[in-house]
Design a protein around this motif. Sequence first.
Motif, PDB file in Angstrom:
ATOM      1  N   UNK A 111       0.851  -1.192   0.000  1.00 20.75           N
ATOM      2  CA  UNK A 111       0.000   0.000   0.000  1.00 20.75           C
ATOM      3  C   UNK A 111       0.889   1.246   0.000  1.00 20.75           C
ATOM      4  N   UNK A 112       0.603   2.163  -0.952  1.00 21.38           N
ATOM      5  CA  UNK A 112       1.352   3.409  -1.078  1.00 21.38           C
ATOM      6  C   UNK A 112       0.381   4.572  -1.197  1.00 21.38           C
ATOM      7  N   UNK A 113       0.844   5.749  -0.858  1.00 17.26           N
ATOM      8  CA  UNK A 113       0.101   6.976  -1.145  1.00 17.26           C
ATOM      9  C   UNK A 113       0.628   7.539  -2.455  1.00 17.26           C
ATOM     10  N   UNK A 114      -0.276   7.657  -3.467  1.00 12.06           N
ATOM     11  CA  UNK A 114       0.157   8.119  -4.783  1.00 12.06           C
ATOM     12  C   UNK A 114      -0.587   9.394  -5.170  1.00 12.06           C
ATOM     13  N   UNK A 115       0.121  10.341  -5.807  1.00  8.18           N
ATOM     14  CA  UNK A 115      -0.545  11.534  -6.324  1.00  8.18           C
ATOM     15  C   UNK A 115      -1.329  11.199  -7.591  1.00  8.18           C
ATOM     16  N   UNK A 116      -2.406  11.941  -7.845  1.00 11.19           N
ATOM     17  CA  UNK A 116      -3.192  11.787  -9.073  1.00 11.19           C
ATOM     18  C   UNK A 116      -2.975  13.034  -9.910  1.00 11.19           C
ATOM     19  N   UNK A 117      -2.527  12.850 -11.152  1.00  4.93           N
ATOM     20  CA  UNK A 117      -2.220  13.978 -12.020  1.00  4.93           C
ATOM     21  C   UNK A 117      -3.125  13.962 -13.251  1.00  4.93           C
ATOM     22  N   UNK A 118      -3.167  15.088 -13.954  1.00  5.81           N
ATOM     23  CA  UNK A 118      -3.956  15.221 -15.177  1.00  5.81           C
ATOM     24  C   UNK A 118      -3.032  15.155 -16.383  1.00  5.81           C
ATOM     25  N   UNK A 127      -4.268  17.889 -21.075  1.00  3.19           N
ATOM     26  CA  UNK A 127      -5.190  19.008 -20.855  1.00  3.19           C
ATOM     27  C   UNK A 127      -4.886  20.094 -21.884  1.00  3.19           C
ATOM     28  N   UNK A 128      -5.887  20.572 -22.627  1.00  4.82           N
ATOM     29  CA  UNK A 128      -5.637  21.591 -23.660  1.00  4.82           C
ATOM     30  C   UNK A 128      -5.167  22.911 -23.049  1.00  4.82           C
ATOM     31  N   UNK A 129      -4.500  23.685 -23.884  1.00  3.65           N
ATOM     32  CA  UNK A 129      -3.992  24.988 -23.429  1.00  3.65           C
ATOM     33  C   UNK A 129      -5.152  25.859 -22.955  1.00  3.65           C
ATOM     34  N   UNK A 130      -4.932  26.591 -21.883  1.00  2.00           N
ATOM     35  CA  UNK A 130      -5.944  27.476 -21.334  1.00  2.00           C
ATOM     36  C   UNK A 130      -6.905  26.791 -20.392  1.00  2.00           C
ATOM     37  N   UNK A 131      -6.731  25.492 -20.204  1.00  2.00           N
ATOM     38  CA  UNK A 131      -7.589  24.744 -19.302  1.00  2.00           C
ATOM     39  C   UNK A 131      -6.733  24.076 -18.227  1.00  2.00           C
ATOM     40  N   UNK A 132      -7.405  23.662 -17.138  1.00  2.00           N
ATOM     41  CA  UNK A 132      -6.727  22.947 -16.061  1.00  2.00           C
ATOM     42  C   UNK A 132      -7.755  22.079 -15.348  1.00  2.00           C
ATOM     43  N   UNK A 133      -7.274  21.027 -14.724  1.00  2.00           N
ATOM     44  CA  UNK A 133      -8.133  20.143 -13.945  1.00  2.00           C
ATOM     45  C   UNK A 133      -7.683  20.170 -12.488  1.00  2.00           C
ATOM     46  N   UNK A 134      -8.633  20.478 -11.624  1.00  2.00           N
ATOM     47  CA  UNK A 134      -8.386  20.377 -10.196  1.00  2.00           C
ATOM     48  C   UNK A 134      -8.886  19.005  -9.746  1.00  2.00           C
ATOM     49  N   UNK A 135      -8.017  18.207  -9.143  1.00  2.00           N
ATOM     50  CA  UNK A 135      -8.356  16.841  -8.768  1.00  2.00           C
ATOM     51  C   UNK A 135      -8.403  16.741  -7.249  1.00  2.00           C
ATOM     52  N   UNK A 136      -9.534  16.210  -6.755  1.00  2.00           N
ATOM     53  CA  UNK A 136      -9.742  16.055  -5.324  1.00  2.00           C
ATOM     54  C   UNK A 136     -10.176  14.615  -5.010  1.00  2.00           C
ATOM     55  N   UNK A 137      -9.481  13.951  -4.101  1.00  2.00           N
ATOM     56  CA  UNK A 137      -8.253  14.370  -3.439  1.00  2.00           C
ATOM     57  C   UNK A 137      -7.076  14.291  -4.403  1.00  2.00           C
ATOM     58  N   UNK A 138      -6.042  14.981  -4.090  1.00  2.00           N
ATOM     59  CA  UNK A 138      -4.873  14.994  -4.962  1.00  2.00           C
ATOM     60  C   UNK A 138      -3.990  13.776  -4.736  1.00  2.00           C
ATOM     61  N   UNK A 139      -4.197  13.073  -3.628  1.00  2.00           N
ATOM     62  CA  UNK A 139      -3.496  11.818  -3.350  1.00  2.00           C
ATOM     63  C   UNK A 139      -4.508  10.756  -2.907  1.00  2.00           C
ATOM     64  N   UNK A 140      -4.222   9.496  -3.280  1.00  2.00           N
ATOM     65  CA  UNK A 140      -5.105   8.396  -2.891  1.00  2.00           C
ATOM     66  C   UNK A 140      -4.267   7.279  -2.294  1.00  2.00           C
ATOM     67  N   UNK A 141      -4.954   6.432  -1.543  1.00  2.00           N
ATOM     68  CA  UNK A 141      -4.311   5.242  -0.993  1.00  2.00           C
ATOM     69  C   UNK A 141      -4.388   4.137  -2.052  1.00  2.00           C
ATOM     70  N   UNK A 142      -3.246   3.695  -2.506  1.00  2.00           N
ATOM     71  CA  UNK A 142      -3.177   2.738  -3.616  1.00  2.00           C
ATOM     72  C   UNK A 142      -2.619   1.416  -3.097  1.00  2.00           C
ATOM     73  N   UNK A 143      -3.425   0.335  -3.215  1.00  2.00           N
ATOM     74  CA  UNK A 143      -3.017  -0.996  -2.755  1.00  2.00           C
ATOM     75  C   UNK A 143      -2.946  -1.919  -3.959  1.00  2.00           C
TER      76      UNK A 143
END
Length: 313
Positions: free
Chosen positions: A226-233, A236-252
């Motif tokens: 089990x690790x804590x891993x960040x989630x990234x996007x 994503x096209x220019x001028x846009x962004x994705x906010x991801x919640x939660x930014x980290x998850x428990x990964x088993x």
Amino acid sequence: MKNLRLFLLSLLTACFVWVMHTFSLDYSALIPYTVRVTTNLKGYAPEAGAREILVLRGHGTGFYILKTRGWNHRPADLSLALDARWFKPAGEEPDLFQVSVADIRDKIAEQLGERFVIDFIETEQLTFSFTPQAYARVPVAAVLDLSFRPQYMQVGEVVLKPDTVLVYGDVKELQKLTQVGTGSISFRNVDKSLQGYVKIDPVPGVRIDCEQVYYDVTVDRYVETTLMLPVTAANVPAGRALMILPSQVEFTFKAAFRPRGGRITADDLSLVVDWADFIEGGGTKVIPKLVTDRDIYSWRMKPELVECIQVEE
């Protein structure tokens, strides 16, 4: 009178011994056979009888020749199981097939055994008229009943060979049939890969062109981490962004147990939300994709979904 009875008994015994001895000797003979075959020609009933009489010249015991020829000298019956590869279209009729007798000589000899040894085959070709049958090709589904030793698991899907079969029968029955199943592949406390053959379960009202299949179940020892891993996007096209919640998850995850090196760390794994998946999903809840070049047998994360919010930069 007593001497006469003894004489008659001795005479009968001598005749019996003479008959047994005489008919146990080998004799040359010309024997005709009516041939019936069982095969697996695609699209046809499995059995047919030859139009010609198969005539064999050879030698066998007097008992066999007498039994085979009989008193009426009618052809004897000979049944053969032949693979479809021996049958060639005869060209005269659409459902007529031909077999070269020379090609199946070994099969004939095997069926006759030691009772009759072939010296010469008088008949060159045999033709068979097969009855067409409706058929469909369906997948084979393995029925597994496995339990594993601690820290052992099945890896991947079971491999079946063949994994599809032809089924023959009434059109209505075939339309309802989506697959056929194997018998139960049942083992307990498994700690190694499994291979073998298993029969296909019969289906009432239809004929299956294969009685058994080969199965291969890969089993391996695993370690769970089990690790804590960040989630990234990504993408994503220019001028846009994705906010991801939660930014980290428990990964088993479960991966192969390797006692010497090969340990998987957070640097080997990435959880990514692709912009295209987010747009196509039509909602804000997304399951991130795992990106890695390491062998991961199975995985889960907590929470199972992440919230994605589209923002303009």
